[in-house]
Design an enzyme around this catalytic site. Structure first.
Site, PDB file in Angstrom:
ATOM      1  N   CYS A  72      -2.863   6.968  -5.551  1.00 11.80           N
ATOM      2  CA  CYS A  72      -2.403   6.156  -4.222  1.00 11.80           C
ATOM      3  C   CYS A  72      -1.494   5.591  -3.123  1.00 11.80           C
ATOM      4  O   CYS A  72      -0.816   5.421  -3.227  1.00 11.80           O
ATOM      5  CB  CYS A  72      -3.696   5.052  -4.656  1.00 11.80           C
ATOM      6  SG  CYS A  72      -5.047   6.188  -5.514  1.00 11.80           S
ATOM      7  N   SER A 114      -6.788   1.613   7.104  1.00 11.68           N
ATOM      8  CA  SER A 114      -6.888   2.785   6.181  1.00 11.68           C
ATOM      9  C   SER A 114      -7.247   4.226   6.901  1.00 11.68           C
ATOM     10  O   SER A 114      -7.237   4.183   8.085  1.00 11.68           O
ATOM     11  CB  SER A 114      -8.578   1.996   5.571  1.00 11.68           C
ATOM     12  OG  SER A 114      -9.016   3.424   4.718  1.00 11.68           O
TER      13      SER A 114
HETATM   14  C1  LIG Z   1      -9.098   2.621   0.627  1.00 14.16           C
HETATM   15  C2  LIG Z   1      -8.321   3.443   1.210  1.00 14.16           C
HETATM   16  C3  LIG Z   1      -9.143   4.746   1.735  1.00 14.16           C
HETATM   17  O1  LIG Z   1      -6.667   3.900   0.530  1.00 14.16           O
HETATM   18  C4  LIG Z   1      -7.349   3.201   2.304  1.00 14.16           C
HETATM   19  O2  LIG Z   1      -6.328   2.107   1.620  1.00 14.16           O
HETATM   20  C5  LIG Z   1      -6.174   3.909   2.580  1.00 14.16           C
HETATM   21  O3  LIG Z   1      -5.338   3.442   3.165  1.00 14.16           O
HETATM   22  O4  LIG Z   1      -6.768   5.026   3.240  1.00 14.16           O
HETATM   23 MG   LIG Z   2      -4.609   2.180   2.506  1.00 18.63          MG
END
Ligand SMILES: CC(C)(O)[C@@H](O)C(=O)O
Ligand SMILES: [Mg+2]
Length: 562
Positions: free
Chosen positions: A119, A475
């Protein structure tokens, strides 16, 4: 080998004694030591299963005749941290991850590394740390999540869930419909299923040649993904076992200027998250590559946007891109226009990117467009400049739903919380330009992602006519006329801090322009009486971070006296 420093010679008997306590036998001291940098953490859907991935990878490393040493970094789930002061810790976590990788790998002189991110900040953090160590390194991410579906079969994902809050606020959907979305937006383990920041970075690692084909698109928790983990483990051992290869594949020999340019070119073609700009600038600096914000528009002008993926197109997700040919098919298509993709760079797979994609092709032109039928003739990201952003600002043009040029009255908020209250409280109407300042790397501190306000604007039906500018960031799930990373930021005296309600802001994406209609005299007058707000802090880590961080045009890197 590098690890001879800790395992060879009489004076290393105590060191070997300690390693024997971990289970090493005599013959292990003749083998390469491989760091297995894991980011297992139960809090994040893309990471809660990585403990099992670590077992698979260590098993493969042992079979290949090397010695694995697994260690862990931390991770932040941006979605769970979103919309409150927990998000202040998101970007700073990138620096902690980078330094933890550097610390463990250098303290113990390990020979090579396989890194398991997934992530948002964990990917750039691991890459930045690995670049500082500069040993052969392969990245293999946990993998993307499946797309979700509502009861009636409509494709949904985390972006849907955030925008549904705005729709629910506006009375457009019922409690039951919101609950249906909540329960189905994230149906499996993996990084959230759209081209959000995690999947953007995981695809860019393929373009940089530091992850194997499929890294960005093969679904997590599938047999195909397990084979990818094993293949990556085998490859890093092949390299670690060969003296020449250990030298040839030092990470900075792979992640060089070509790799950085490839990353931005593929980013433009696939409409990646605006965070990729921040992270790739930081990665370029750690790679000692001379690449700057203004170089990005030059690439954008030479690359067609040929893959539109959620949140830019709500029906297409990473699993669809995978079936349609994956990142290799996108790169192969880009070569047809000789687009700014430098395919002859060396890659960790041991073959040039060009060889790697020679058999790739687009299997579904509805999902990945051809370059003679692009979504846009220019790339999906742009850097804007003007008296409001003398050091630049970033917009994901792939996500614009309304006009690409507009002017509007500023509605100013000092911080995200004030903005959310103002938007919900009806302070923003069609045609306005929302200004959120004091959310930059220094001002926040920590440069929060503004998914909460951008989703409210979208969900309340103002996405086509209301723009939002901030010295914070967004995001990857953000859509609309959302312009972030405004530099210089308010906390360092940037123009965004001088804005007042009613000022006319001009945005023209194709002219790469972000400006305010104020005379030089008026600006000078406002600057005379301007003192940036310095928010009170209680977190010592954020206090340290604020004193060291630089603005977004540098990738929000921490100052160093190197
Ligand atoms: C919550 C997410 C979708 O991970 C966002 O923080 C991003 O940067 O894509
Ligand atoms: Mg993010």
């Amino acid at each position: 080998m590098r690890s001879d420093e800790v395992k060879k010679g009489f004076d290393r008997a105590p060191h070997r004694s300690l390693l024997r306590a971990t289970g090493l036998q005599d013959d292990d001291f003749e083998k390469p030591f491989i760091g297995v940098a894991n980011s297992f953490i139960e809090l994040i859907p893309g990471h809660f299963f990585l403990n099992k991935v670590g077992v698979i990878i260590k098993d493969e490393i042992k079979k290949c005749g090397c010695v694995p040493f697994e260690f862990n970094t931390i991770g932040v789930d941006d979605g769970i941290a979103m919309g409150h002061d927990g998000m202040l810790f998101s970007l700073p976590s990138r620096e902690l991850i980078a330094s933890s990788i550097e610390t463990v790998m250098n303290a113990h002189k390990l020979d090579a590394m396989i890194a398991i991110p997934n992530c948002d900040k964990i990917v750039p953090g691991m890459i930045m740390g690995a670049l500082r160590v500069n040993v052969p390194t392969i990245f293999v991410s946990g993998g993307p999540m499946q797309k979700g579906h509502t009861e009636d079969g409509t494709p949904i994902d985390l972006a849907t869930a955030f925008e549904a809050v705005g729709k629910h606020e506006a009375g457009e959907i019922t409690d039951e419909e919101l609950h249906d979305i909540e329960c189905n937006a994230c149906p499996s383990g993996g990084s959230c299923s759209g081209m959000f920041t995690a999947n953007s970075m995981n695809t860019l690692m393929e373009a940089m040649g530091i992850a194997l084909p499929g890294n960005g698109t093969i679904l997590a928790l599938t047999p195909e993904r397990e084979e990818l983990y094993r293949k990556a483990a085998r490859r890093i051992c092949e390299i670690a076992l060969d003296k020449q290869a250990r030298e040839k594949y030092l990470l900075r020999n792979i992640l060089n200027e070509n790799a950085v340019r490839n990353a931005f070119a593929v980013d433009m073609a696939m409409g990646g998250s605006s965070n990729t700009v921040l992270h790739m600038l930081a990665i370029a600096r750690e790679a000692k590559v001379d690449f700057n914000l203004e170089d990005i528009n030059k690439i954008s002008k030479r690359v067609s946007h040929i893959a539109k993926i959620s949140p830019s197109l709500s029906t297409v997700h990473m699993e669809d891109i995978n079936v349609a040919g994956g990142v290799n098919a996108v790169m192969k298509e880009m070569t047809k226009r000789g687009e700014d993709i430098l395919l002859d760079n060396l890659t960790i797979t041991g073959e040039s990117t060009l060889e790697k994609i020679k058999d790739a092709y687009i299997k579904d032109t509805n999902i990945i467009h051809t370059i003679d039928n692009p979504y846009s003739d220019v790339g999906g990201l742009a850097i804007l400049y003007g008296n409001l952003a003398e050091e630049g600002a970033v917009i994901k043009t792939a996500g614009i739903t309304g006009a690409r040029a507009l002017s509007g009255k500023a509605v100013c908020f000092d911080g995200q919380a004030e903005a959310i209250a103002g938007i919900v409280g009806g302070k923003v109407t069609h045609g306005d330009v929302v200004v959120i300042r004091y959310e930059g790397p220094k001002g926040g501190p920590g440069m929060q992602e503004m998914l909460a306000p951008t989703s409210l604007i979208m969900g309340m039906g103002m996405g086509d006519t209301v723009a939002l500018i901030t010295d914070g960031r967004f995001s990857g799930a953000t859509r609309g006329a959302s312009i972030g990373h405004v530099s210089p930021e308010a906390a360092e005296g940037g123009m965004i801090g001088l804005l007042k309600d009613g000022d006319i802001i001009n945005i023209d994406v194709d002219a790469y322009l972000l400006s305010v209609d104020l005379s030089d005299e008026e600006i000078a007058k406002r600057r005379e009486n301007f003192t940036p707000i310095k928010k009170p802090l209680t977190s010592s880590w954020l206090g340290q971070y604020r004193s060291l961080v630089t603005n977004a045009s540098n990738g929000a890197m921490l100052k160093t006296d190197l």
